[in-house]
Design a protein around this motif. Structure first.
Motif, mmCIF file in Angstrom:
data_model
loop_
_atom_site.group_PDB
_atom_site.id
_atom_site.type_symbol
_atom_site.label_atom_id
_atom_site.label_comp_id
_atom_site.label_asym_id
_atom_site.label_seq_id
_atom_site.Cartn_x
_atom_site.Cartn_y
_atom_site.Cartn_z
ATOM 1 N N LYS A 80 0.807 -1.213 0.000
ATOM 2 C CA LYS A 80 0.000 0.000 0.000
ATOM 3 C C LYS A 80 0.839 1.261 0.000
ATOM 4 C CE LYS A 80 -3.902 -1.744 -0.342
ATOM 5 N NZ LYS A 80 -4.701 -1.461 -1.517
ATOM 6 N N MET A 81 2.111 1.152 -0.240
ATOM 7 C CA MET A 81 2.932 2.350 -0.258
ATOM 8 C C MET A 81 3.056 2.873 -1.664
ATOM 9 S SD MET A 81 5.942 1.919 2.440
ATOM 10 C CE MET A 81 6.555 3.416 1.739
ATOM 11 N N THR A 82 3.221 4.191 -1.729
ATOM 12 C CA THR A 82 3.411 4.803 -3.039
ATOM 13 C C THR A 82 4.758 4.380 -3.607
ATOM 14 O OG1 THR A 82 2.233 6.695 -2.170
ATOM 15 C CG2 THR A 82 3.409 7.026 -4.221
ATOM 16 N N CYS A 83 4.762 3.979 -4.862
ATOM 17 C CA CYS A 83 6.027 3.663 -5.533
ATOM 18 C C CYS A 83 6.448 4.860 -6.358
ATOM 19 C CB CYS A 83 5.845 2.490 -6.494
ATOM 20 S SG CYS A 83 5.479 0.993 -5.666
ATOM 21 N N THR A 84 7.629 5.315 -6.141
ATOM 22 C CA THR A 84 8.105 6.485 -6.864
ATOM 23 C C THR A 84 9.302 6.095 -7.704
ATOM 24 O OG1 THR A 84 7.413 7.864 -5.026
ATOM 25 C CG2 THR A 84 8.945 8.838 -6.589
ATOM 26 N N GLU A 85 9.311 6.585 -8.918
ATOM 27 C CA GLU A 85 10.433 6.262 -9.789
ATOM 28 C C GLU A 85 10.774 7.453 -10.661
ATOM 29 O OE1 GLU A 85 10.098 2.506 -11.661
ATOM 30 O OE2 GLU A 85 11.475 3.020 -13.274
ATOM 31 N N MET A 86 12.041 7.657 -10.907
ATOM 32 C CA MET A 86 12.417 8.738 -11.822
ATOM 33 C C MET A 86 13.661 8.350 -12.578
ATOM 34 S SD MET A 86 13.711 11.122 -8.813
ATOM 35 C CE MET A 86 12.382 10.431 -7.891
ATOM 36 N N SER A 87 13.780 8.913 -13.755
ATOM 37 C CA SER A 87 14.981 8.575 -14.525
ATOM 38 C C SER A 87 15.703 9.839 -14.953
ATOM 39 C CB SER A 87 14.601 7.735 -15.744
ATOM 40 O OG SER A 87 13.681 8.430 -16.524
ATOM 41 N N LEU A 88 17.005 9.702 -15.054
ATOM 42 C CA LEU A 88 17.850 10.817 -15.458
ATOM 43 C C LEU A 88 18.626 10.434 -16.693
ATOM 44 C CD1 LEU A 88 19.268 11.611 -11.913
ATOM 45 C CD2 LEU A 88 17.689 13.046 -13.181
ATOM 46 N N HIS A 89 18.833 11.399 -17.540
ATOM 47 C CA HIS A 89 19.580 11.150 -18.757
ATOM 48 C C HIS A 89 21.065 11.387 -18.501
ATOM 49 C CE1 HIS A 89 20.858 11.700 -22.967
ATOM 50 N NE2 HIS A 89 19.821 10.941 -23.238
ATOM 51 N N PRO A 90 21.937 10.582 -19.144
ATOM 52 C CA PRO A 90 23.377 10.781 -18.939
ATOM 53 C C PRO A 90 23.837 12.220 -19.151
ATOM 54 C CG PRO A 90 23.015 8.788 -20.196
ATOM 55 C CD PRO A 90 21.669 9.387 -19.972
#
Lengths: 285, 395
Positions: free
Chosen positions: B192-202
């Protein structure tokens, strides 16, 4: 069941986040009801939350640039989701500077509201942040619990004093007692009273003004017109619940009023431009 | 040791204390010829933080007073809480404190931190210290296949998206992108926890070198301190890491300050066992073993045995034979939480400091009694000198 909304305007995003944050201060979980034109945050009065109930209505078009939904069925074109507004609020708070924010109903390990934000960067490539907020789908059999509440047959209706002032008063009173009596009359007078063995404190507000309901909401029109304007209607409420309501308000509403049903319920109504919030505080013995 | 910090540098010093307070409960003060080092180690021995201030940072810096010429500079540790409370409100320090004098002297048995403030006010704080050898995590950054150098705010902005209570995050890197997401342990409760994801470009990095794809999970709380330090000084952050299980090193450097945080990473290949604290360089976050830098496969198997709680496993000891093998031993050894193991840890740390300061070294054997005392005191809290912090305000 499908839902997809997109917010591009920074001010709209900001406003939406603030509404969600206000809701998160009022309750730990609530039901988000999505219809083609509106979003509702609903808390139905139950013994578990002290009989308090809340109804918050947003006009979708004032916030979203794109809004598409497909309800449970064509006959019942709505979606009801149980969600923790705090999770939503936290996810939205971090993406305030986003170029665009998309909110979608998705199915990951469980049904989720996925918030995808495109953040501006110095380079041409945008940074994408995704928050998957878990939700529970509310089955149609329970939808009857989440219907719009009717305005109660109130005895007194009065405009509230500035919420900040009220909050300061209630904050101090909370230290002295668990229960507070709200009383008001149709002459623009309101008193907030607490009474303990050692001390009793009353704060008086004058010349608040009474909203012109005009008898169309009151079923017993004759009775309310014959009511003595000096007659006070009073309701004894749990002070913590009242404080919770006042603490959560981040924006000054354009209209704030309170309907009192003598020794029954306090009905607080806040109206902003595109959001209306109603909060019901039951009387406690 | 005596030193004087002036003006805006006091705030920098305070920020370093804040960053280290996220890591451990004790602050090691290590005055050296090359500068004053502040260090901290987490109680689970899974994180290490060190801030080295070069003599240029100080208005005055002397290792020994005239009366102490015959002694070595005292190395000690103090309670983090005590020091943090002095530097808690950095804005008021910035406004009112003009100079900060720090001295460690044996006659008084106290670390004296004195703030010379405006309007002729002097605040003197005396903190009791416990003599202790320096601790330092050995980490061979040149052996890491993956190196990232991120501009000042980048990492800080990224971790801001995670809630404050988020314990661990996973950094996944491929030559094409860098991805950060929150880490959740298995189990229904966490669904039940929020899943957070982010991506960065080289392209967003000043330096981007990924030798091998990796997925490392480490503690976020301990990292926030140094990221906030870097952001406030607009310094880029270098990240050195390898495969899962190997520690990750975050470092921030400028002319006068050299800050390093080494965090253990989760070893994904092993199943979760009961929490086992281990030594920092090869240490693990609360559970599973961590592999370390280039070590053969057999090492890992041995560590599996150790994590299952075998108290008889004293494998590291034979390695700590001579000074030349100390570094290697540091990197390879891992221990369980037994009294024997704390001795081993302190042996490793002590060995390291003697490795570093050969000029002051009296010889390993002469130091050993100090170690035994250290580990004993570690087990017995009553032996810790009572804290006293006296504030005298003079006009």
């Amino acid at each position: 069941m499908k839902f997809r909304g997109k917010i591009i305007d920074v001010a709209c995003l900001n406003h939406f986040s603030r509404v969600v944050t206000t809701i998160s201060r009022l309750t730990k979980t609530c039901v988000l009801r999505l219809t083609p034109d509106h979003l509702f945050f609903i808390l139905s009065g139950k013994v578990s939350n002290g009989g308090v109930s809340m109804w918050c209505e947003l006009l979708q078009v004032n916030f979203f640039d794109e809004y598409q939904m497909d309800g449970v069925s064509s006959e019942f074109n709505e979606i009801c989701l149980e969600v923790s507004p705090e999770n939503l609020s936290r996810a939205l708070k971090t993406v305030q500077s986003a170029k665009s924010v998309k909110i979608k109903l998705t199915k990951k390990h469980c049904p989720c509201l996925t918030i995808t934000a495109e953040l501006p960067t110095l380079s041409s490539i945008s940074r994408v942040v995704t928050h998957d907020v878990p939700v529970d789908v509310v089955p149609r059999s329970l939808w009857h619990e989440f219907k719009e509440p009717s305005v109660p047959d109130f005895d007194v209706s009065i405009y509230l004093p500035p919420l900040k002032t009220m909050k300061n008063v209630v904050d101090r009173m909370k230290n002295l007692s668990n229960f507070l009596v709200m009383e008001a009359n149709m002459n623009g007078d309101m008193n907030l009273k607490i009474q303990t063995d050692l001390v009793s404190v009353t704060t008086h507000f004058r010349d608040l003004g009474n909203p012109p309901w005009g008898g169309d909401t009151s079923q017993d029109g004759a009775a309310s017109q014959s009511r003595d304007p000096e007659d006070m209607a009073e309701v004894r409420v749990d002070i913590r619940k009242l404080q919770q309501f006042l603490v959560g308000q981040q924006v000054n509403p354009s209209r704030a009023m309170c309907n009192l049903v003598h020794q029954n319920v306090v009905h607080l109504v806040l109206l902003h431009e595109d959001v209306s919030l109603q909060y019901f505080l039951p009387a406690v013995a | 040791m005596n030193c004087v910090i002036e003006g805006s540098c006091i705030k920098v010093f305070g920020k370093a204390v804040h960053a280290l307070s996220r890591i451990g409960d004790e602050l090691w003060l290590d005055p050296m010829v090359k500068g004053l080092a502040l260090r901290s180690v987490s109680s689970a021995l899974s994180a290490y933080g060190g801030f080295l201030f070069s003599p240029l940072f100080f208005q005055q810096y002397s290792l020994r007073s005239l009366s102490e010429q015959h002694r070595q500079a005292i190395k000690c540790k103090v309670l983090m809480k005590s020091v943090l409370s002095l530097f808690r409100c950095l804005t008021s320090i910035e406004r009112s404190v003009q100079e900060c004098h720090i001295s460690i002297t044996t006659p008084t048995d106290r670390v004296m931190i004195q703030f010379i403030c405006r309007h002729g006010i002097t605040k003197t704080h005396n903190l009791s210290f416990q003599e202790s050898e320096a601790v330092e995590a050995m980490f061979a950054t040149h052996l890491c296949p993956n190196v990232l150098k991120a501009p000042a705010r980048l990492l800080g902005d990224m971790v801001a998206h995670f809630p404050v209570f988020q314990e661990e995050i996973t950094l996944s890197t491929t030559p094409l992108k860098v991805c950060l997401r929150n880490y959740q342990e298995g189990g229904k409760g966490h669904m039940k926890m929020t899943c957070t994801e982010m991506s960065l470009h080289p392209d967003e990095f000043d330096h981007f070198q990924i030798g091998e794809d990796s997925d490392i999970t480490f503690c976020l709380k301990e990292l926030r301190g140094i990221l906030s330090f870097a952001a406030s000084h607009c310094l880029p952050v270098s990240v050195h890491f390898g495969a899962a299980g190997n520690p990750v090193c975050f470092s921030v450097k400028d002319e006068v300050v050299d800050a390093t945080v080494v965090l253990a990473t989760l070893n994904n290949s092993e199943s979760r066992g009961p929490p086992q604290p281990e030594t920092p360089a090869p240490a693990t976050p609360r559970c599973a073993d961590a592999a370390v830098l280039p070590v053969g496969v057999c090492e890992e198997h041995e560590r599996v045995l150790s994590s299952q709680g075998s108290p008889e496993w004293i494998h590291p000891l034979p390695r700590i034979s001579g000074p030349t093998r100390l570094c290697e031993a540091e990197e390879c050894a891992s221990t369980t939480a037994t009294p024997a193991s704390t001795k081993i840890c302190s042996l490793l740390f002590k060995a390291l400091s003697s490795e570093e300061e050969d000029d002051e070294d009296d010889g390993c054997t002469a130091r050993l009694p100090v170690l035994a005392r250290y580990s004993d005191e570690d087990e017995n809290d009553e032996d810790y000198p009572a804290r006293s912090s006296t504030v005298r305000v003079e006009f």
